[in-house]
Design a protein around this motif. Structure first.
Motif, PDB file in Angstrom:
ATOM      1  N   UNK A 178       0.838  -1.176   0.000  1.00  0.00           N
ATOM      2  CA  UNK A 178       0.000   0.000   0.000  1.00  0.00           C
ATOM      3  C   UNK A 178       0.886   1.242   0.000  1.00  0.00           C
ATOM      4  N   UNK A 179       0.328   2.343  -0.478  1.00  0.00           N
ATOM      5  CA  UNK A 179       1.072   3.582  -0.610  1.00  0.00           C
ATOM      6  C   UNK A 179       0.222   4.727  -0.066  1.00  0.00           C
ATOM      7  N   UNK A 180       0.757   5.512   0.836  1.00  0.00           N
ATOM      8  CA  UNK A 180       0.040   6.626   1.435  1.00  0.00           C
ATOM      9  C   UNK A 180       0.996   7.807   1.523  1.00  0.00           C
ATOM     10  N   UNK A 181       0.894   8.745   0.597  1.00  0.00           N
ATOM     11  CA  UNK A 181       1.751   9.916   0.591  1.00  0.00           C
ATOM     12  C   UNK A 181       0.968  11.106   0.054  1.00  0.00           C
ATOM     13  N   UNK A 182       1.087  12.253   0.755  1.00  0.00           N
ATOM     14  CA  UNK A 182       0.440  13.479   0.317  1.00  0.00           C
ATOM     15  C   UNK A 182       1.455  14.614   0.350  1.00  0.00           C
ATOM     16  N   UNK A 183       1.238  15.593  -0.511  1.00  0.00           N
ATOM     17  CA  UNK A 183       2.078  16.790  -0.545  1.00  0.00           C
ATOM     18  C   UNK A 183       1.129  17.984  -0.628  1.00  0.00           C
ATOM     19  N   UNK A 184       1.271  18.909   0.323  1.00  0.00           N
ATOM     20  CA  UNK A 184       0.464  20.113   0.348  1.00  0.00           C
ATOM     21  C   UNK A 184       1.383  21.324   0.443  1.00  0.00           C
ATOM     22  N   UNK A 185       0.997  22.400  -0.235  1.00  0.00           N
ATOM     23  CA  UNK A 185       1.692  23.667  -0.096  1.00  0.00           C
ATOM     24  C   UNK A 185       0.635  24.710   0.249  1.00  0.00           C
ATOM     25  N   UNK A 186       0.880  25.429   1.349  1.00  0.00           N
ATOM     26  CA  UNK A 186      -0.090  26.431   1.770  1.00  0.00           C
ATOM     27  C   UNK A 186       0.483  27.335   2.835  1.00  0.00           C
TER      28      UNK A 186
END
Length: 131
Positions: A1-9
């Motif tokens: 399984x793969x769980x990765x997020x990228x946020x810019x704010x």
């Protein structure tokens, strides 16, 4: 399984730095992530508010260098937190950060002639690095 997020704010409030009973530092803050979509002839603005949790030395750096309005790029994993209040089950998603990159405020880099000064945060912090 793969769980990765990228946020810019941008931070919506100052980070809250605390320590666990075992002495591990953790900081929490919320970022606003803006996006625009076109619907017909009009542009529609959307704002997503994401809660972020940072651990260890990263948390201490976030508490020291970040404040409301600071720009960040957060890389981590999405997690669901569950609890029960007055017999009602509740849940919420947040991000457990693995990397936090500090971004300059608008006009800050140009006004200072680039990076510099004693209050300059590190380029990138990560608990995955050996130093």
């Amino acid at each position: 399984m793969y769980n990765k997020v990228i946020f810019m704010g941008n931070l919506t409030r100052d980070p809250e730095l605390r320590y666990s009973p075992q002495g591990v530092a953790f900081a929490t803050f919320t970022i606003a992530v803006n996006s625009r979509t076109k619907q017909g002839d009009e542009w529609k603005e959307e704002v997503l508010f994401m809660d972020i949790t940072v651990l260890g030395k990263q948390a201490e750096n976030c508490g020291e260098y970040l404040s409301k309005g600071s720009g960040v790029l957060v890389e981590g994993r999405l997690r669901e937190r569950k609890w029960e209040t007055e017999g009602q089950k509740k849940s919420k998603f947040d991000v457990l950060a693995q990397t936090v990159k500090f971004l300059p405020r608008r006009g800050e880099a140009a006004a200072k002639g680039g990076r510099g000064g004693d209050s300059t945060p590190p380029d990138e912090i990560s608990d995955l690095e050996p130093f």
